[in-house]
Design a protein around this motif. Structure first.
Motif, PDB file in Angstrom:
ATOM      1  N   GLU A   1       6.865   3.010   9.960  1.00  0.00           N
ATOM      2  CA  GLU A   1       8.269   3.220   9.614  1.00  0.00           C
ATOM      3  C   GLU A   1       9.081   1.931   9.612  1.00  0.00           C
ATOM      4  N   HIS A   2       8.589   0.882  10.247  1.00  0.00           N
ATOM      5  CA  HIS A   2       9.277  -0.410  10.237  1.00  0.00           C
ATOM      6  C   HIS A   2       8.663  -1.392   9.237  1.00  0.00           C
ATOM      7  N   SER A   3       7.668  -0.965   8.484  1.00  0.00           N
ATOM      8  CA  SER A   3       6.927  -1.885   7.627  1.00  0.00           C
ATOM      9  C   SER A   3       7.503  -1.963   6.221  1.00  0.00           C
ATOM     10  N   ALA A   4       7.552  -3.174   5.682  1.00  0.00           N
ATOM     11  CA  ALA A   4       7.959  -3.370   4.295  1.00  0.00           C
ATOM     12  C   ALA A   4       6.741  -3.368   3.364  1.00  0.00           C
ATOM     13  N   ARG A   5       5.546  -3.319   3.934  1.00  0.00           N
ATOM     14  CA  ARG A   5       4.328  -3.402   3.130  1.00  0.00           C
ATOM     15  C   ARG A   5       3.688  -2.050   2.859  1.00  0.00           C
ATOM     16  N   VAL A   6       4.087  -1.024   3.591  1.00  0.00           N
ATOM     17  CA  VAL A   6       3.492   0.303   3.441  1.00  0.00           C
ATOM     18  C   VAL A   6       4.584   1.315   3.149  1.00  0.00           C
ATOM     19  N   THR A   7       4.405   2.066   2.065  1.00  0.00           N
ATOM     20  CA  THR A   7       5.290   3.178   1.722  1.00  0.00           C
ATOM     21  C   THR A   7       4.518   4.469   1.946  1.00  0.00           C
ATOM     22  N   THR A   8       5.140   5.433   2.632  1.00  0.00           N
ATOM     23  CA  THR A   8       4.493   6.728   2.857  1.00  0.00           C
ATOM     24  C   THR A   8       5.228   7.812   2.082  1.00  0.00           C
ATOM     25  N   LEU A   9       4.457   8.697   1.462  1.00  0.00           N
ATOM     26  CA  LEU A   9       4.994   9.837   0.725  1.00  0.00           C
ATOM     27  C   LEU A   9       4.236  11.074   1.185  1.00  0.00           C
ATOM     28  N   SER A  10       4.939  12.023   1.774  1.00  0.00           N
ATOM     29  CA  SER A  10       4.315  13.237   2.291  1.00  0.00           C
ATOM     30  C   SER A  10       4.912  14.456   1.604  1.00  0.00           C
ATOM     31  N   LEU A  11       4.041  15.300   1.040  1.00  0.00           N
ATOM     32  CA  LEU A  11       4.451  16.595   0.481  1.00  0.00           C
ATOM     33  C   LEU A  11       3.931  17.662   1.433  1.00  0.00           C
ATOM     34  N   HIS A  12       4.818  18.498   1.958  1.00  0.00           N
ATOM     35  CA  HIS A  12       4.440  19.377   3.051  1.00  0.00           C
ATOM     36  C   HIS A  12       5.460  20.500   3.202  1.00  0.00           C
ATOM     37  N   HIS A  13       5.235  21.355   4.187  1.00  0.00           N
ATOM     38  CA  HIS A  13       6.251  22.323   4.607  1.00  0.00           C
ATOM     39  C   HIS A  13       6.768  21.921   5.986  1.00  0.00           C
ATOM     40  N   ALA A  14       8.071  21.921   6.151  1.00  0.00           N
ATOM     41  CA  ALA A  14       8.690  21.623   7.442  1.00  0.00           C
ATOM     42  C   ALA A  14       9.804  22.624   7.698  1.00  0.00           C
TER      43      ALA A  14
ATOM     44  N   ILE B   1       0.837  -1.193   0.000  1.00  0.00           N
ATOM     45  CA  ILE B   1       0.000   0.000   0.000  1.00  0.00           C
ATOM     46  C   ILE B   1       0.876   1.248   0.000  1.00  0.00           C
ATOM     47  N   LEU B   2       0.503   2.200  -0.840  1.00  0.00           N
ATOM     48  CA  LEU B   2       1.166   3.502  -0.888  1.00  0.00           C
ATOM     49  C   LEU B   2       0.251   4.540  -0.258  1.00  0.00           C
ATOM     50  N   TYR B   3       0.749   5.229   0.756  1.00  0.00           N
ATOM     51  CA  TYR B   3       0.024   6.320   1.395  1.00  0.00           C
ATOM     52  C   TYR B   3       0.654   7.636   0.967  1.00  0.00           C
ATOM     53  N   ILE B   4      -0.152   8.534   0.397  1.00  0.00           N
ATOM     54  CA  ILE B   4       0.334   9.853  -0.039  1.00  0.00           C
ATOM     55  C   ILE B   4      -0.413  10.922   0.747  1.00  0.00           C
ATOM     56  N   ASP B   5       0.330  11.884   1.266  1.00  0.00           N
ATOM     57  CA  ASP B   5      -0.219  12.925   2.139  1.00  0.00           C
ATOM     58  C   ASP B   5       0.036  14.292   1.517  1.00  0.00           C
ATOM     59  N   LEU B   6      -1.057  15.003   1.166  1.00  0.00           N
ATOM     60  CA  LEU B   6      -0.955  16.311   0.526  1.00  0.00           C
ATOM     61  C   LEU B   6      -1.143  17.468   1.505  1.00  0.00           C
ATOM     62  N   ASP B   7      -1.326  17.163   2.772  1.00  0.00           N
ATOM     63  CA  ASP B   7      -1.560  18.185   3.790  1.00  0.00           C
ATOM     64  C   ASP B   7      -0.367  19.129   3.904  1.00  0.00           C
ATOM     65  N   LEU B   8      -0.623  20.365   4.309  1.00  0.00           N
ATOM     66  CA  LEU B   8       0.461  21.319   4.532  1.00  0.00           C
ATOM     67  C   LEU B   8       1.445  20.810   5.576  1.00  0.00           C
ATOM     68  N   HIS B   9       0.941  20.036   6.533  1.00  0.00           N
ATOM     69  CA  HIS B   9       1.761  19.534   7.633  1.00  0.00           C
ATOM     70  C   HIS B   9       2.191  18.085   7.367  1.00  0.00           C
ATOM     71  N   HIS B  10       3.378  17.755   7.813  1.00  0.00           N
ATOM     72  CA  HIS B  10       3.932  16.423   7.610  1.00  0.00           C
ATOM     73  C   HIS B  10       2.990  15.347   8.165  1.00  0.00           C
ATOM     74  N   GLY B  11       2.803  14.281   7.403  1.00  0.00           N
ATOM     75  CA  GLY B  11       1.984  13.161   7.840  1.00  0.00           C
ATOM     76  C   GLY B  11       2.732  12.269   8.819  1.00  0.00           C
ATOM     77  N   ASP B  12       3.081  12.847   9.953  1.00  0.00           N
ATOM     78  CA  ASP B  12       3.998  12.189  10.889  1.00  0.00           C
ATOM     79  C   ASP B  12       3.410  10.959  11.560  1.00  0.00           C
ATOM     80  N   GLY B  13       2.118  11.012  11.921  1.00  0.00           N
ATOM     81  CA  GLY B  13       1.533   9.889  12.617  1.00  0.00           C
ATOM     82  C   GLY B  13       1.484   8.633  11.767  1.00  0.00           C
ATOM     83  N   VAL B  14       1.199   8.793  10.479  1.00  0.00           N
ATOM     84  CA  VAL B  14       1.144   7.636   9.580  1.00  0.00           C
ATOM     85  C   VAL B  14       2.559   7.122   9.317  1.00  0.00           C
ATOM     86  N   GLN B  15       3.492   8.023   9.077  1.00  0.00           N
ATOM     87  CA  GLN B  15       4.872   7.592   8.860  1.00  0.00           C
ATOM     88  C   GLN B  15       5.400   6.819  10.064  1.00  0.00           C
TER      89      GLN B  15
END
Length: 361
Positions: A175-188, A157-171
C-alpha cells in the motif's frame, strides 16, 4: 537472456502437489487439478518445471524471521502468529508453506529469465497472509513473494485478484509502494471475510491511488464480472503501464462453490485470462480460493488450456481419469450458472468504473 518465448511454464512436482493436498481447507484439491490437466492432454503443451521448497531466507523476503520459525519449526506460541481456528497447525504445514512459496518463486524466475511469457502455479495465490500472521487459510503470502522476486527485473508490476474475497494481504504489503499496483475484484460487506476492500481507490504515501478495488454484489454473473474487469483493467494498464502482471485466479466465485455468492462460470475466468494475455506483458498466473475440488479442477485445467492456446480444444465432457466419479451426475466440463438474481446492474457497475476513473485522474 533468451528472447524466444516458447510454451507456457506450468510449475508443479509430486512433492508440491502432495504438500498442497495437506492444507485442511483444500485437502486433496491439487491432485484433482493436475489429474484433470493430464487427462486433457495438456502436458505436451506446457513446459513443466518442478516446484522447489523455498528456503528460510526466501520466505524472509516478506515474512518475519519469527513467523517463519513459527510455521516451519515446532515450539512457537500459536496465538502470537494467528495459528488458531481456521489457520491451526496441521501435519505437513512446513512443507505446504515452503512448496507454495517455492513454486511461485520458480514461476517468477521463469519470467525473469525469459524462458516464457506466461507461468502458471496453481498451488499459489495464498493472498491473505500477513508478514507475521496467518489469515484466511493462508499460512504464506506467496503472491507477495512472487512480486518481490519479479521486481529483480520488472520495475512496475500490476497484481490482479479475481478471488471472491478481497486480496487484503497483498494490498497491505504494497500500500505504500509506487512500483506495485493492486486491483481486486471481490465481494465485500459487513461480516464477510476479510471485511476490507470497500473503498474503490486506496493506498498510502507513494502508493496513493495504487490500491484499486471493485466491490461487486451477490449474484454477479459472467458479463457483470468480465465487464468490470475489462473496463477497470484497461484503465489501470493505461494509467500505470506495468512491465509485468500477476493474475490471482481464486475461483470461489464460481456458481458451484459452497460460498454461493457470485454466479460465475469458467467462461468468466477464461475471458479474464485472455484479456491479461492480450496486454502482452510477462504474466504470472496463480491459484487461490475455491472449495469445490471438481469445480477448481474444471476452472484451472481450462485456464491451462487457454494459456496454451488450446482453449477451444477443451471437450464438453470430463475425460476418463482417476477422479471421474467426483464429476457426476453430469460429468461435464462446464460449471452452470444458478438461477439467482444478479444484484449488480449495468448502472451500478458503470458507477464503480467511473468512480475509479475519476480518482485515478
Amino acid at each position: 537472456m533468451s528472447t524466444h518465448y516458447s510454451k507456457p511454464v506450468l510449475v508443479r512436482s509430486v512433492q508440491s502437489i502432495q504438500a498442497a493436498d495437506l492444507l485442511p481447507a483444500n485437502a486433496g484439491r491439487a491432485s484433482r487439478v493436475h489429474a484433470l490437466i493430464n487427462a486433457l492432454g495438456l502436458k505436451d503443451s506446457v513446459q513443466i518445471e518442478a516446484a522447489r521448497a523455498a528456503t528460510d531466507e526466501e520466505l524472509c523476503m516478506f515474512h518475519s524471521a519469527e513467523y517463519v520459525r513459527a510455521v516451519c519449526y515446532a515450539g512457537s506460541d500459536e496465538s502470537d502468529f494467528g495459528l488458531v481456528h481456521g489457520c491451526s497447525r496441521f501435519v505437513g504445514m512446513a512443507s505446504h508453506v515452503r512448496y507454495a512459496a517455492g513454486g511461485t518463486l520458480v514461476a517468477a524466475e521463469a519470467l525473469i529469465t525469459g524462458r516464457t511469457r506466461t507461468a502458471l502455479h496453481w498451488e499459489g495465490g495464498r493472498h491473505h497472509g500477513r508478514r507475521a500472521r496467518a489469515a484466511g487459510f493462508c499460512y504464506i503470502n506467496d503472491a507477495v513473494l512472487g512480486i518481490l522476486r519479479l521486481q529483480q527485473r520488472f520495475s512496475r508490476i500490476l497484481y490482479i485478484d479475481l478471488d471472491l474475497h478481497h486480496g487484503d494481504g497483498v494490498q497491505l504489503a504494497f500500500e505504500h509502494s509506487a512500483r506495485v499496483t493492486t486491483l481486486s475484484l471481490h465481494h465485500a460487506s459487513r461480516g464477510f471475510y476479510p471485511g476490507t476492500g470497500l473503498a474503490c481507490v486506496e493506498g498510502r504515501g507513494r502508493g496513493q491511488r495504487r490500491s484499486i478495488n471493485v466491490n461487486l454484489q451477490p449474484g454477479a454473473r459472467d458479463g457483470t464480472f468480465t465487464g468490470a474487469y475489462s473496463a477497470v483493467g484497461e484503465l489501470v494498464v493505461e494509467r500505470f503501464a506495468p512491465d509485468a502482471v500477476v493474475l490471482q485466479c481464486g475461483c470461489d466465485g464460481l456458481a458451484g462453490d459452497p460460498h454461493k455468492v457470485f454466479n460465475l462460470t469458467t467462461d468468466a475466468y477464461a475471458e479474464c485470462l485472455r484479456v491479461a494475455m492480450a496486454w502482452a506483458r510477462p504474466l504470472l498466473v496463480l491459484g487461490g480460493g475455491g472449495y469445490s475440488h471438481s469445480d477448481c479442477a474444471r476452472c484451472w485445467a481450462r485456464l491451462t488450456a487457454v494459456a496454451c492456446g488450446r482453449g477451444s480444444d477443451v471437450p464438453a465432457d470430463v475425460p476418463e481419469h482417476e477422479f471421474l466419479g467426483e464429476y457426476g451426475p453430469g460429468f461435464e466440463m462446464a460449471v452452470d450458472a444458478m438461477r439467482v438474481a444478479d444484484e449488480n446492474s449495468a448502472e451500478s457497475v458503470r458507477a464503480i468504473v467511473d468512480a475509479i476513473a475519476g480518482q485515478l485522474g
